[in-house]
Design an enzyme around this catalytic site. Structure first.
Site, mmCIF file in Angstrom:
data_model
loop_
_atom_site.group_PDB
_atom_site.id
_atom_site.type_symbol
_atom_site.label_atom_id
_atom_site.label_comp_id
_atom_site.label_asym_id
_atom_site.label_seq_id
_atom_site.Cartn_x
_atom_site.Cartn_y
_atom_site.Cartn_z
ATOM 1 N N PRO A 1 0.834 -1.206 0.000
ATOM 2 C CG PRO A 1 -0.836 -1.604 1.565
ATOM 3 C CD PRO A 1 0.491 -2.119 1.099
ATOM 4 C CD GLU A 2 2.593 2.892 -4.542
ATOM 5 O OE1 GLU A 2 2.561 4.053 -4.995
ATOM 6 O OE2 GLU A 2 2.825 1.887 -5.262
ATOM 7 C CE LYS B 1 5.402 3.733 0.196
ATOM 8 N NZ LYS B 1 6.178 2.729 -0.559
ATOM 9 C CG HIS C 1 -4.108 -15.211 7.353
ATOM 10 N ND1 HIS C 1 -2.895 -15.857 7.350
ATOM 11 C CD2 HIS C 1 -4.908 -15.889 6.490
ATOM 12 C CE1 HIS C 1 -2.944 -16.881 6.523
ATOM 13 N NE2 HIS C 1 -4.153 -16.930 5.982
ATOM 14 N NE ARG D 1 3.979 -12.237 0.635
ATOM 15 C CZ ARG D 1 4.718 -11.892 -0.414
ATOM 16 N NH1 ARG D 1 4.227 -11.034 -1.306
ATOM 17 N NH2 ARG D 1 5.926 -12.371 -0.581
ATOM 18 N NE ARG E 1 9.397 -2.028 -6.695
ATOM 19 C CZ ARG E 1 8.577 -1.386 -5.859
ATOM 20 N NH1 ARG E 1 9.019 -0.387 -5.113
ATOM 21 N NH2 ARG E 1 7.303 -1.742 -5.771
#
Length: 277
Positions: A2-3, A57, A91, A110, A260
């Protein structure tokens, strides 16, 4: 990951549910989620939420007792306000439980995301917040000019550097550079004054539009309300490799810039000339 627009979306949606609420406890369902430099979480008990903010962020939840909880979503982190009696799933790694019957739940498939309880009076002068550059939506044009003029680094690498500018990521770099007609590998100090202004304006345009559309859902991002953002439907460059350029019709190309995956138009964004041997 997420940005800025996605994190801002999370902040705006959880803020009304927890502002003014008093913490009963922080329940950890996975010890890994707490940063190793975090203060003891028992210090949160009895503290009232005064503000929910974004810095770069990071999500910053500020409390009445001069404490703050930093949340970094990393790749797949998700934060949402849920009824406190909702059983945690596989999770779900942490619940900040309040006296109003709600809990702020942190889920992360993750397991890269982190929570960190800090002394809020010193937060801005210490890592990690002290290491962050200015906000892309707050930096002035003159300061942006100085930033770009100070280095020969490639412009995309510079924009991605959180120490130089906090909150930009791969998606919105590609979008802003495309709109400004700047190739991502161009040396920052070789960008003309008109294009520096165009890039500053494009960066603001893209970020504000993405916030309005609740971010981009590319892989796993969902808002706290469980809905995908929809700015991905307006992308002009990111993820459009092999498709026609929306401006000139030439096929968009994907390369690697600053480590990237990067999509640009070979015509609208002329690559920098190679130096003669």
């Amino acid at each position: 990951m997420p940005e800025l627009p996605e994190v801002e979306t999370v902040v705006r949606q959880v803020r009304p549910a927890i502002t003014g609420a008093v913490v009963q406890r922080l329940a950890l369902h996975g010890a890994h989620v707490l940063h190793h430099k975090s203060l003891p979480v028992r210090a949160l008990r009895g503290q009232k939420v005064c503000a929910v903010e974004r810095r770069g962020k990071f999500i910053r939840i500020r409390f009445s007792g001069n404490m703050a909880l930093l949340v970094h979503l990393r790749m797949t982190g998700h934060l949402a306000a849920v009824p406190a009696d909702t059983s945690p799933g596989k999770h779900d790694h942490a619940d900040l439980i309040f006296n109003n019957g709600m809990a702020l739940r942190f889920r992360d498939v993750r397991k890269f995301g982190r929570l960190m309880l800090i002394d809020d009076t010193q937060a801005d002068s210490q890592t990690p917040l002290a290491d962050l550059g200015p906000e892309p939506l707050e930096i002035s044009l003159e300061d942006f000019r100085r930033l770009l003029g100070s280095t020969s680094r490639g412009i995309k690498a510079l924009l991605l550097d959180q120490h130089k500018l906090a909150g930009m990521g791969n998606i919105y770099c590609d979008e802003a550079l495309f709109i400004a007609r700047v190739h991502p590998a161009t040396a920052a100090n070789r960008i003309s004054a008109p294009k520096v202004q165009a890039l500053w304006e494009a960066m603001r345009q893209v970020l504000l539009a993405a916030i309005e559309h609740k971010g981009s859902s590319i892989d796993s991002f969902l808002t706290p309300e469980g809905e995908p953002g929809n700015y991905q439907n307006a992308h002009l460059a990111y993820g459009r490799s092999g498709q026609p350029c929306p401006r000139c019709g030439r096929t968009m190309r994907k390369t690697t810039v600053a480590g990237r995956g990067t999509t640009a138009c070979p015509t609208c964004q002329r690559p920098p000339r190679r130096k003669s041997p």
